[in-house]
Design an enzyme around this catalytic site. Structure first.
Site, PDB file in Angstrom:
ATOM      1  N   ARG A 206      58.573 -16.485 -59.827  1.00  0.00           N
ATOM      2  CA  ARG A 206      57.198 -16.617 -60.312  1.00  0.00           C
ATOM      3  C   ARG A 206      57.110 -17.417 -61.609  1.00  0.00           C
ATOM      4  O   ARG A 206      56.026 -17.834 -62.005  1.00  0.00           O
ATOM      5  CB  ARG A 206      56.577 -15.232 -60.566  1.00  0.00           C
ATOM      6  CG  ARG A 206      56.348 -14.411 -59.339  1.00  0.00           C
ATOM      7  CD  ARG A 206      55.569 -13.149 -59.694  1.00  0.00           C
ATOM      8  NE  ARG A 206      54.200 -13.456 -60.025  1.00  0.00           N
ATOM      9  CZ  ARG A 206      53.199 -13.490 -59.146  1.00  0.00           C
ATOM     10  NH1 ARG A 206      53.428 -13.203 -57.893  1.00  0.00           N
ATOM     11  NH2 ARG A 206      51.983 -13.787 -59.533  1.00  0.00           N
TER      12      ARG A 206
ATOM     13  N   MET B 254      50.876 -19.368 -61.777  1.00  0.00           N
ATOM     14  CA  MET B 254      51.673 -18.169 -61.486  1.00  0.00           C
ATOM     15  C   MET B 254      52.614 -17.879 -62.657  1.00  0.00           C
ATOM     16  O   MET B 254      53.109 -18.771 -63.290  1.00  0.00           O
ATOM     17  CB  MET B 254      52.488 -18.395 -60.211  1.00  0.00           C
ATOM     18  CG  MET B 254      53.034 -17.122 -59.684  1.00  0.00           C
ATOM     19  SD  MET B 254      53.180 -17.031 -57.910  1.00  0.00           S
ATOM     20  CE  MET B 254      54.297 -18.304 -57.477  1.00  0.00           C
ATOM     21  N   CYS B 255      52.816 -16.633 -62.959  1.00  0.00           N
ATOM     22  CA  CYS B 255      53.795 -16.180 -63.937  1.00  0.00           C
ATOM     23  C   CYS B 255      54.240 -14.797 -63.484  1.00  0.00           C
ATOM     24  O   CYS B 255      53.596 -14.186 -62.643  1.00  0.00           O
ATOM     25  CB  CYS B 255      53.182 -16.028 -65.325  1.00  0.00           C
ATOM     26  SG  CYS B 255      52.882 -17.581 -66.167  1.00  0.00           S
ATOM     27  N   GLY B 256      55.344 -14.336 -64.030  1.00  0.00           N
ATOM     28  CA  GLY B 256      55.778 -12.973 -63.723  1.00  0.00           C
ATOM     29  C   GLY B 256      55.698 -12.137 -64.984  1.00  0.00           C
ATOM     30  O   GLY B 256      56.093 -12.591 -66.063  1.00  0.00           O
TER      31      GLY B 256
END
Lengths: 227, 294
Positions: free
Chosen positions: B32, B1-3
């Site tokens: 995130r 997950m990343c934003g």
């Protein structure tokens, strides 16, 4: 009663709504300032009315039982996921996996739903007034989906016994999903779903029916490429 | 997950508050990506021709400046925490050579006529505060909050990645053919500073743009050549673009008003933007390239 997510914490609001019980007279609630927060109205189990004014994040109205929840905006991933009963009405668009694994109840989406709408659903009714994205009803086991717009790629891929009704175009059908004949009982079902979701300008004869060819239920070596 | 987040202003009125809008977006995406954060801001430089964004790593600012004076005559330098932005008329061919040869311990995080990049390990709140993002102005900006999956939590592993003049890329997802692609691009002359998959995608985009493809053409060919899960936001001097892979597991939402276009992994990243509740809000479709600006 007005509940403000800027003033109260999400857990406080959810706890309040989860513990209304049957004896209280206060049964209508409005949530303001949702600001895309996740899990708003998750796990409600009483017969109450909740309106959320604005856009919500993931898993809004998840696991719902009995409650009637209206979202006056768009919803993120997994709205009404695993819903058991009650009603969830999204006035805007829904992100992916709307109504995922839902066992019962009614999910109405006024706008479009993106990919994987109704994935692995187990018995709910889903009405999408707009279009759905790819892989709608993937591995869906039971229940009904009514799509008033178009459907994206791989509709009903690896579907079991969910009934799909589409008014518009279907970009492509998924593995083991075929078009089926509309019988009397299906017309009645479509009319019931149209009525329950307040759609007056459409008729059951405008829809086509899709469902399982039942070729992939059991392992057959000939179908190897489809698994 | 990343934003991932991005904002492109259609109305110049908001240019003064670009940093403030973008910092809110990054902070809201902390959940995130709590490991590291970074952002690129596009603000046309008027006095000098080029800007070079550099992370000093362990070198002190005074040492760096002393040594730079030996190499460069006319320039302006701004220090922001452990990063510096050098403004000069020196062209990239020569300037990058100087920086690479004489300052081996620094990291060049970006360069161009308009772009400034800042990225570092730590929570998005801390990174945003450290680089004083709220005070920055510009026409568009892109940001990233990282939850590291396939390479270490370092400055070089943080996004945005910039592999060409005024270019940058942020990525939510993971690529599975980056090693092969890195080898191929290296043969063609691309230089990589990390083991990160996103840097390869950035290099791929730069290589295509160099060969006179448009950004849209580049991203469309990327759909065939890049294998894996991704939502990319990529910035150029005059605009930005977003693309999601065909499966579209990695989320993205777009909000468009007459004043701006905002992109984020989740709506909550843009809940603070002006008049966002009346914006046109939609999800980018899988395998479709959306561009704004030139």
């Amino acid at each position: 009663m007005k509940l403000d997510l800027k003033k109260s914490k999400l857990r406080q609001i959810n706890e309040k709504l989860q513990t209304v019980g049957i004896k209280k007279n206060q049964r209508i609630f409005t949530i303001i300032n949702p600001e895309g927060n996740h899990a708003i109205c998750a796990g409600l189990k009483d017969d109450i009315d909740v309106t959320i004014k604005g856009h919500t994040g993931y898993y809004c109205a998840g696991m719902n039982q009995n409650a009637s929840i209206t979202i006056d905006g768009n919803v993120g991933t997994g709205v009404a996921e695993n819903m058991m009963s009650g009603k969830v009405h999204v006035k805007g668009n829904a992100s992916q996996s709307a109504g995922a694994t839902a066992h019962g109840g009614l999910l109405i989406i006024d706008g479009d739903a993106s990919s994987r709408c109704g994935i692995s659903m187990k018995g709910a009714d889903i009405v999408v007034k707009g279009s759905v994205g790819h892989m709608c009803a993937f591995m869906a086991q039971s229940g009904n989906i009514l799509i008033c717009g178009d459907a994206g790629d791989a509709l009903g891929d690896s579907i079991y016994e969910t009934e799909i009704f589409v008014k518009g175009k279907v970009k492509s059908l998924g593995a083991d999903c075929i078009e089926k004949k509309i019988e009397n009982k299906h017309e009645k079902l479509i009319n019931k779903m149209l009525q329950e979701s307040g759609i007056k300008n459409l008729k059951s004869s405008q829809f086509r029916r899709y469902g399982s060819a039942r070729n992939l239920y059991n392992f057959k070596i000939d179908n190897l490429s489809s698994y | 997950m990343c934003g991932i987040v991005g904002i492109y202003l259609k109305n110049k009125k908001f240019e003064k508050s670009l940093g403030k809008l973008l910092s809110g977006m990054l902070k809201n995406m902390s959940s995130r990506g709590p490991d590291s954060a970074g952002f690129a801001i596009y603000n046309e430089e008027k006095k000098y021709k080029y800007k070079y964004s550099i992370c000093l790593n362990h070198i002190s600012f005074s040492d760096f400046k002393r040594n730079l004076n030996k190499e460069l005559k006319k320039y302006k330098i701004n220090q922001v925490s452990d990063h510096v932005v050098i403004k000069t008329n020196e062209k990239p061919e020569k300037m990058l050579q100087i920086l690479n040869k004489k300052f081996k311990e620094i990291s060049i995080v970006g360069y161009g006529k308009s772009i400034e990049i800042f990225k570092q390990i730590g929570s998005p709140e801390r990174v945003v505060q450290k680089f004083n993002l709220e005070k920055l102005e510009g026409s568009h900006g892109i940001g990233h909050t990282r939850m590291a999956t396939e390479s270490a939590i370092t400055t070089d592993g943080s996004h945005p990645y910039s592999t060409g003049e005024d270019e940058c890329l942020v990525h939510n997802g993971s690529l599975s053919n980056h090693n092969n692609l890195r080898r191929e691009l290296k043969k063609k002359g691309s230089v990589f500073t990390s083991e990160n998959d996103t840097e390869v995608a950035a290099g791929y985009i730069s290589d295509n743009l160099k060969n006179k493809k448009t950004l849209k053409e580049t991203l469309l060919s990327g759909l065939k050549d890049l294998d894996g899960f991704y939502t990319f936001i990529t910035g150029t001097r005059k605009g930005f673009a977003i693309v999601r892979d065909e499966i579209a597991c990695k989320p993205a939402v777009i909000a468009e008003t007459k004043d701006y276009v905002a992109i984020a992994s989740e709506f909550q990243a843009m809940a603070h933007l002006p008049k966002v509740n009346s914006a046109k809000i939609f999800e980018p479709e899988p395998g479709v390239v959306y561009t704004w600006g030139k």
